[in-house]
Write a protein that holds these residues in place. Structure first.
Motif, PDB file in Angstrom:
ATOM      1  N   ASP A  75      46.607  47.003  54.287  1.00  0.00           N
ATOM      2  CA  ASP A  75      47.297  45.733  54.479  1.00  0.00           C
ATOM      3  C   ASP A  75      48.808  45.885  54.343  1.00  0.00           C
ATOM      4  O   ASP A  75      49.576  45.247  55.065  1.00  0.00           O
ATOM      5  N   ASP A  76      49.235  46.756  53.428  1.00  0.00           N
ATOM      6  CA  ASP A  76      50.654  47.028  53.249  1.00  0.00           C
ATOM      7  C   ASP A  76      51.241  47.674  54.503  1.00  0.00           C
ATOM      8  O   ASP A  76      52.307  47.289  54.974  1.00  0.00           O
ATOM      9  N   LEU A  77      50.535  48.647  55.049  1.00  0.00           N
ATOM     10  CA  LEU A  77      51.002  49.288  56.286  1.00  0.00           C
ATOM     11  C   LEU A  77      51.026  48.288  57.444  1.00  0.00           C
ATOM     12  O   LEU A  77      51.962  48.281  58.249  1.00  0.00           O
ATOM     13  N   ALA A  78      50.006  47.442  57.512  1.00  0.00           N
ATOM     14  CA  ALA A  78      49.956  46.432  58.578  1.00  0.00           C
ATOM     15  C   ALA A  78      51.141  45.477  58.469  1.00  0.00           C
ATOM     16  O   ALA A  78      51.742  45.104  59.487  1.00  0.00           O
ATOM     17  N   ALA A  79      51.496  45.080  57.243  1.00  0.00           N
ATOM     18  CA  ALA A  79      52.647  44.200  57.053  1.00  0.00           C
ATOM     19  C   ALA A  79      53.929  44.881  57.508  1.00  0.00           C
ATOM     20  O   ALA A  79      54.804  44.254  58.117  1.00  0.00           O
ATOM     21  N   THR A  80      54.048  46.174  57.251  1.00  0.00           N
ATOM     22  CA  THR A  80      55.233  46.917  57.682  1.00  0.00           C
ATOM     23  C   THR A  80      55.293  47.004  59.206  1.00  0.00           C
ATOM     24  O   THR A  80      56.354  46.820  59.807  1.00  0.00           O
ATOM     25  N   VAL A  81      54.148  47.244  59.841  1.00  0.00           N
ATOM     26  CA  VAL A  81      54.093  47.300  61.309  1.00  0.00           C
ATOM     27  C   VAL A  81      54.451  45.943  61.905  1.00  0.00           C
ATOM     28  O   VAL A  81      55.218  45.861  62.879  1.00  0.00           O
ATOM     29  N   VAL A  82      53.940  44.864  61.327  1.00  0.00           N
ATOM     30  CA  VAL A  82      54.262  43.517  61.814  1.00  0.00           C
ATOM     31  C   VAL A  82      55.758  43.257  61.670  1.00  0.00           C
ATOM     32  O   VAL A  82      56.384  42.687  62.570  1.00  0.00           O
ATOM     33  N   THR A  83      56.336  43.690  60.569  1.00  0.00           N
ATOM     34  CA  THR A  83      57.771  43.512  60.366  1.00  0.00           C
ATOM     35  C   THR A  83      58.569  44.275  61.412  1.00  0.00           C
ATOM     36  O   THR A  83      59.512  43.742  61.994  1.00  0.00           O
ATOM     37  N   ILE A  84      58.174  45.507  61.670  1.00  0.00           N
ATOM     38  CA  ILE A  84      58.888  46.317  62.661  1.00  0.00           C
ATOM     39  C   ILE A  84      58.732  45.726  64.053  1.00  0.00           C
ATOM     40  O   ILE A  84      59.713  45.531  64.770  1.00  0.00           O
ATOM     41  N   SER A  85      57.512  45.412  64.440  1.00  0.00           N
ATOM     42  CA  SER A  85      57.277  44.941  65.807  1.00  0.00           C
ATOM     43  C   SER A  85      57.664  43.484  66.003  1.00  0.00           C
ATOM     44  O   SER A  85      58.129  43.113  67.080  1.00  0.00           O
ATOM     45  N   GLY A  86      57.505  42.669  64.974  1.00  0.00           N
ATOM     46  CA  GLY A  86      57.789  41.244  65.115  1.00  0.00           C
ATOM     47  C   GLY A  86      59.206  40.876  64.769  1.00  0.00           C
ATOM     48  O   GLY A  86      59.980  40.440  65.622  1.00  0.00           O
ATOM     49  N   GLU A  87      59.557  41.063  63.506  1.00  0.00           N
ATOM     50  CA  GLU A  87      60.878  40.647  63.042  1.00  0.00           C
ATOM     51  C   GLU A  87      61.988  41.543  63.584  1.00  0.00           C
ATOM     52  O   GLU A  87      63.023  41.081  64.012  1.00  0.00           O
ATOM     53  N   LEU A  88      61.775  42.849  63.553  1.00  0.00           N
ATOM     54  CA  LEU A  88      62.823  43.787  63.944  1.00  0.00           C
ATOM     55  C   LEU A  88      62.789  44.088  65.439  1.00  0.00           C
ATOM     56  O   LEU A  88      63.827  44.269  66.057  1.00  0.00           O
ATOM     57  N   GLY A  89      61.599  44.107  66.016  1.00  0.00           N
ATOM     58  CA  GLY A  89      61.430  44.512  67.408  1.00  0.00           C
ATOM     59  C   GLY A  89      62.253  43.728  68.407  1.00  0.00           C
ATOM     60  O   GLY A  89      62.836  44.281  69.324  1.00  0.00           O
ATOM     61  N   GLY A  90      62.336  42.425  68.236  1.00  0.00           N
ATOM     62  CA  GLY A  90      63.079  41.606  69.181  1.00  0.00           C
ATOM     63  C   GLY A  90      64.486  41.292  68.743  1.00  0.00           C
ATOM     64  O   GLY A  90      65.180  40.517  69.380  1.00  0.00           O
ATOM     65  N   SER A  91      64.932  41.899  67.664  1.00  0.00           N
ATOM     66  CA  SER A  91      66.241  41.577  67.094  1.00  0.00           C
ATOM     67  C   SER A  91      67.360  42.327  67.789  1.00  0.00           C
ATOM     68  O   SER A  91      67.184  43.434  68.264  1.00  0.00           O
ATOM     69  N   VAL A  92      68.496  41.689  67.801  1.00  0.00           N
ATOM     70  CA  VAL A  92      69.718  42.296  68.306  1.00  0.00           C
ATOM     71  C   VAL A  92      70.802  41.982  67.288  1.00  0.00           C
ATOM     72  O   VAL A  92      70.905  40.860  66.802  1.00  0.00           O
ATOM     73  N   THR A  93      71.611  42.964  66.929  1.00  0.00           N
ATOM     74  CA  THR A  93      72.672  42.749  65.941  1.00  0.00           C
ATOM     75  C   THR A  93      73.746  41.848  66.521  1.00  0.00           C
ATOM     76  O   THR A  93      73.776  41.573  67.725  1.00  0.00           O
ATOM     77  N   ARG A  94      74.654  41.447  65.670  1.00  0.00           N
ATOM     78  CA  ARG A  94      75.741  40.572  66.136  1.00  0.00           C
ATOM     79  C   ARG A  94      76.655  41.275  67.132  1.00  0.00           C
ATOM     80  O   ARG A  94      77.443  40.655  67.820  1.00  0.00           O
ATOM     81  N   HIS A  95      76.555  42.616  67.190  1.00  0.00           N
ATOM     82  CA  HIS A  95      77.354  43.392  68.140  1.00  0.00           C
ATOM     83  C   HIS A  95      76.603  43.651  69.443  1.00  0.00           C
ATOM     84  O   HIS A  95      77.093  44.368  70.306  1.00  0.00           O
ATOM     85  N   GLY A  96      75.383  43.106  69.561  1.00  0.00           N
ATOM     86  CA  GLY A  96      74.618  43.262  70.784  1.00  0.00           C
ATOM     87  C   GLY A  96      73.759  44.507  70.846  1.00  0.00           C
ATOM     88  O   GLY A  96      73.257  44.871  71.901  1.00  0.00           O
ATOM     89  N   HIS A  97      73.578  45.192  69.715  1.00  0.00           N
ATOM     90  CA  HIS A  97      72.766  46.407  69.663  1.00  0.00           C
ATOM     91  C   HIS A  97      71.479  46.150  68.896  1.00  0.00           C
ATOM     92  O   HIS A  97      71.409  45.270  68.069  1.00  0.00           O
ATOM     93  N   ARG A  98      70.484  46.980  69.160  1.00  0.00           N
ATOM     94  CA  ARG A  98      69.254  46.917  68.376  1.00  0.00           C
ATOM     95  C   ARG A  98      69.440  47.762  67.118  1.00  0.00           C
ATOM     96  O   ARG A  98      70.042  48.824  67.173  1.00  0.00           O
ATOM     97  N   PRO A  99      68.902  47.300  65.980  1.00  0.00           N
ATOM     98  CA  PRO A  99      69.015  48.090  64.745  1.00  0.00           C
ATOM     99  C   PRO A  99      68.311  49.434  64.901  1.00  0.00           C
ATOM    100  O   PRO A  99      67.243  49.519  65.474  1.00  0.00           O
ATOM    101  N   THR A 100      68.925  50.493  64.374  1.00  0.00           N
ATOM    102  CA  THR A 100      68.353  51.831  64.553  1.00  0.00           C
ATOM    103  C   THR A 100      68.174  52.577  63.239  1.00  0.00           C
ATOM    104  O   THR A 100      67.961  53.777  63.242  1.00  0.00           O
ATOM    105  N   VAL A 101      68.222  51.887  62.127  1.00  0.00           N
ATOM    106  CA  VAL A 101      68.122  52.554  60.825  1.00  0.00           C
ATOM    107  C   VAL A 101      66.823  53.332  60.712  1.00  0.00           C
ATOM    108  O   VAL A 101      66.813  54.494  60.329  1.00  0.00           O
TER     109      VAL A 101
END
Length: 111
Positions: A75-101
């Motif tokens: 469940d912990d891994l699934a939450a991390t995958v959801v965070t990456i694909s959901g919250e982070l996946g469609g995100s763009v920084t204020r500079h117009g780039h995708r986060p790459t950390v």
């Protein structure tokens, strides 16, 4: 909007927030999803930092997972995958780039 509706909406919001907080206390994977959603309000850099911290914890982990903790780990891994694909996946920084950390972590460790 009249005062009654403002009060009703506020009371409903407070009740919903209490339910979310109560469930987050009981369920670690849900707590991680809530943390990611709250980080999303600060922007994609905050989400990337959260994901990087979680991946770093997995990277440093040494040992085996007991069979009785396997579901929690899943469940912990699934939450991390959801965070990456959901919250982070469609995100763009204020500079117009995708986060790459997290991508840098994988490139660095060869994972």
């Amino acid at each position: 909007m009249c005062n009654f509706h403002r009060y009703a909406n506020r009371a409903w919001s407070e009740k919903l927030a209490r339910l979310v907080l109560d469930e987050a206390e009981r369920d670690a994977s849900f707590r991680k999803l809530v943390s990611a959603a709250l980080a999303a309000r600060k922007g994609p850099e905050a989400i990337a930092k959260l994901v990087d911290r979680r991946l770093g914890g997995l990277e440093r982990a040494r040992g085996f997972i007991d069979w009785d903790k396997a579901r929690t780990f899943r469940d912990d891994l699934a939450a991390t995958v959801v965070t990456i694909s959901g919250e982070l996946g469609g995100s763009v920084t204020r500079h117009g780039h995708r986060p790459t950390v997290t991508v840098h972590r994988h490139a660095r460790t060869g994972v």
